[in-house]
Design an enzyme around this catalytic site. Structure first.
Site, PDB file in Angstrom:
ATOM      1  N   ARG A  75       0.975  -1.179  -0.098  1.00 55.90           N
ATOM      2  CA  ARG A  75      -0.088   0.068   0.075  1.00 55.90           C
ATOM      3  C   ARG A  75       0.716   1.307  -0.123  1.00 55.90           C
ATOM      4  NH1 ARG A  75      -2.873  -3.947   2.712  1.00 55.90           N
ATOM      5  NH2 ARG A  75      -5.160  -3.947   2.162  1.00 55.90           N
ATOM      6  N   HIS A 100      -1.112  -2.447  -4.341  1.00 49.98           N
ATOM      7  CA  HIS A 100      -0.591  -3.549  -5.535  1.00 49.98           C
ATOM      8  C   HIS A 100      -0.300  -2.902  -6.807  1.00 49.98           C
ATOM      9  CE1 HIS A 100      -0.370  -6.298  -2.199  1.00 49.98           C
ATOM     10  NE2 HIS A 100      -1.415  -6.838  -2.460  1.00 49.98           N
ATOM     11  N   HIS A 175       2.197 -13.197  -5.283  1.00 47.83           N
ATOM     12  CA  HIS A 175       1.239 -13.195  -4.327  1.00 47.83           C
ATOM     13  C   HIS A 175       0.537 -14.632  -4.044  1.00 47.83           C
ATOM     14  CE1 HIS A 175      -1.993 -11.879  -1.537  1.00 47.83           C
ATOM     15  NE2 HIS A 175      -1.702 -10.478  -2.082  1.00 47.83           N
ATOM     16  N   SER A 176       1.234 -15.645  -4.324  1.00 49.45           N
ATOM     17  CA  SER A 176       0.818 -17.044  -3.978  1.00 49.45           C
ATOM     18  C   SER A 176       0.346 -17.253  -2.673  1.00 49.45           C
ATOM     19  CB  SER A 176       2.022 -18.128  -4.260  1.00 49.45           C
ATOM     20  OG  SER A 176       2.266 -18.046  -5.790  1.00 49.45           O
ATOM     21  N   TYR A 177      -0.724 -17.863  -2.532  1.00 49.78           N
ATOM     22  CA  TYR A 177      -1.364 -18.388  -1.362  1.00 49.78           C
ATOM     23  C   TYR A 177      -1.256 -19.991  -0.905  1.00 49.78           C
ATOM     24  CZ  TYR A 177      -4.725 -14.168  -1.576  1.00 49.78           C
ATOM     25  OH  TYR A 177      -5.310 -12.969  -1.766  1.00 49.78           O
ATOM     26  N   ASP A 246      -1.604  -9.657   8.710  1.00 46.15           N
ATOM     27  CA  ASP A 246      -1.612  -8.852   7.356  1.00 46.15           C
ATOM     28  C   ASP A 246      -0.525  -7.939   7.561  1.00 46.15           C
ATOM     29  OD1 ASP A 246      -4.020  -7.410   5.249  1.00 46.15           O
ATOM     30  OD2 ASP A 246      -1.992  -8.221   4.752  1.00 46.15           O
ATOM     31  N   GLU A 306       4.704 -12.450   1.120  1.00 45.85           N
ATOM     32  CA  GLU A 306       5.010 -11.512  -0.048  1.00 45.85           C
ATOM     33  C   GLU A 306       6.453 -10.840   0.322  1.00 45.85           C
ATOM     34  OE1 GLU A 306       1.491  -9.117  -0.410  1.00 45.85           O
ATOM     35  OE2 GLU A 306       0.628 -10.710   0.754  1.00 45.85           O
TER      36      GLU A 306
HETATM   37  C1  G6D Z   1      -6.197  -7.788   1.368  1.00 53.94           C
HETATM   38  O1  G6D Z   1      -5.076  -6.601   3.051  1.00 53.94           O
HETATM   39  C2  G6D Z   1      -4.813  -7.578   2.358  1.00 53.94           C
HETATM   40  C3  G6D Z   1      -3.754  -7.412   1.320  1.00 53.94           C
HETATM   41  O2  G6D Z   1      -2.557  -7.534   1.976  1.00 53.94           O
HETATM   42  C4  G6D Z   1      -3.856  -8.720   0.192  1.00 53.94           C
HETATM   43  O3  G6D Z   1      -2.656  -8.477  -0.674  1.00 53.94           O
HETATM   44  C5  G6D Z   1      -4.985  -8.424  -0.433  1.00 53.94           C
HETATM   45  O4  G6D Z   1      -6.270  -8.552   0.267  1.00 53.94           O
HETATM   46  C6  G6D Z   1      -5.191  -9.510  -1.597  1.00 53.94           C
HETATM   47  O5  G6D Z   1      -6.365  -6.339   0.819  1.00 53.94           O
END
Ligand code: G6D
Length: 343
Positions: A75, A100, A175-177, A246, A306
């Protein structure tokens, strides 16, 4: 080692391709030309990341699943950024924040195929994106290359290269989960996590950093491996707006993160050149989205690690900024190594 390509779909007038990197052992990684996205990491026969099976969901749902995030990941708190005395107006795609890379972020672009390579111990694909001057308000035309490489030791490296014709901030990440269970329907709250970080960034209600804080005696102390849920008490003020982790962690020298699922015995170790890792536990993941293999989404289904530069560095005088200049080159590398501890 094997390299394959397939047609995945269409975005605007661009055909979207899927590139498949297979080490002919335990690791297969599928990457899309849309957003340079990692759609699947198949380790020992199971997919270990969240992904979709169509272009529209990636574009419309904005989960950033597996995407390359940029021009500036994270951000940026102000509408204006000032570089060499000139103000640039950024796109604000989250209230007053540029998240992003804004509405025109790299995650939602069609990247070009640059090259693929196979060697005795690796297979790679390199993608290219040219971000035009003032895209999302950022100055300068930036040419980015991202090289994904799968190795015969079941590791995946991501290398980022960029050059610019004008000074510009740049922070790239993936940004892989991750979900290391054998079933993506199981949450990640019992994953063990270790982060080599003595401090983290405290956030305000807009998730903008306000100060550097020691992890000592806080829920953010992951210097010894613990379950993600161990100290994630959502009644705490620190989690009031984020609904869980986060947060940016400031990594110590060796910059290592380790994630492990006791259920599957699968571990992931991450090494990076970057000073920070944002730990996001899909706290705000929209419910019931359809994933690639039919699973539905829910909160705490994936862990995002990340790796990146300090978030909002340009606006926070307690953080070093990250301006890329025409005479310089941006380089960043993060390596993900998968293991099954029973091996
Ligand atoms: C939410 O706050 C989170 C971010 O950190 C994340 O990257 C995004 O979702 C995908 O906004």
């Amino acid at each position: 080692m094997d390299y394959r390509e397939t047609y995945f779909g269409k975005y605007k007038n661009y055909p979207i391709r899927e590139y498949i990197l297979d080490n002919d052992k335990n690791l297969i990684v599928k990457i899309l030309s849309l957003g340079g996205t990692i759609r699947e990491i198949n380790y020992k026969g199971k997919n270990r990341v969240l992904g979709f099976n169509n272009v529209d969901d990636y574009i419309n749902l904005r989960t950033y699943f597996g995407a390359i995030v940029g021009r500036v990941a994270g951000r940026i708190s102000s509408r204006l950024i000032r570089i060499d005395g000139v103000d640039y107006k950024l796109n604000q795609n989250e209230g007053t924040t540029c998240l992003h890379g804004g509405q025109e972020g790299f995650a939602f672009k069609a990247w070009e195929f640059e090259e693929s390579k196979i060697s005795d111990n690796s297979v790679s694909v390199t993608l290219k994106y040219i971000s035009p001057n003032l895209e999302s308000g950022f100055p300068g035309e930036v040419t980015v290359f991202v090289q994904y490489t799968v190795y015969d030791d079941d590791s995946l490296s991501i290398e980022y290269f960029a050059r610019t014709d004008k000074p510009t901030p740049i922070t790239l990440t993936n940004h892989s989960y991750f979900n290391l269970n054998d079933d993506l329907n199981e949450d990640i709250l019992e994953h063990f996590l270790k982060i080599d970080a003595d401090s983290y960034l405290k956030l305000d209600e807009k998730s903008i950093p306000v100060k550097v804080v020691s992890v000592e005696n806080t829920p953010f102390d992951f210097r010894n491996a613990k379950m993600i849920k161990s100290d994630m008490d959502l009644s705490l003020e620190t989690f009031k707006y984020t609904k869980g982790y986060d947060h940016p962690f400031i990594l110590n020298g060796e910059k290592r993160i380790e994630l492990y699922s006791k259920k599957s015995g699968i571990s992931l170790s991450v090494e990076t050149t970057e000073p920070v890792v944002v730990l996001y536990c899909s706290n705000k993941l929209e419910k019931d989205l359809l994933l690639s293999n039919g699973e539905k989404t829910f909160n705490y289904q994936g862990v995002c690690l990340e790796t990146q530069w300090y978030p909002d560095a340009l606006n926070q005088d307690f953080l070093p900024d990250n301006i890329l200049k025409p005479e310089g080159e941006y380089y960043s590398k993060t390596t993900y190594r998968f293991k099954n501890i029973s091996d």
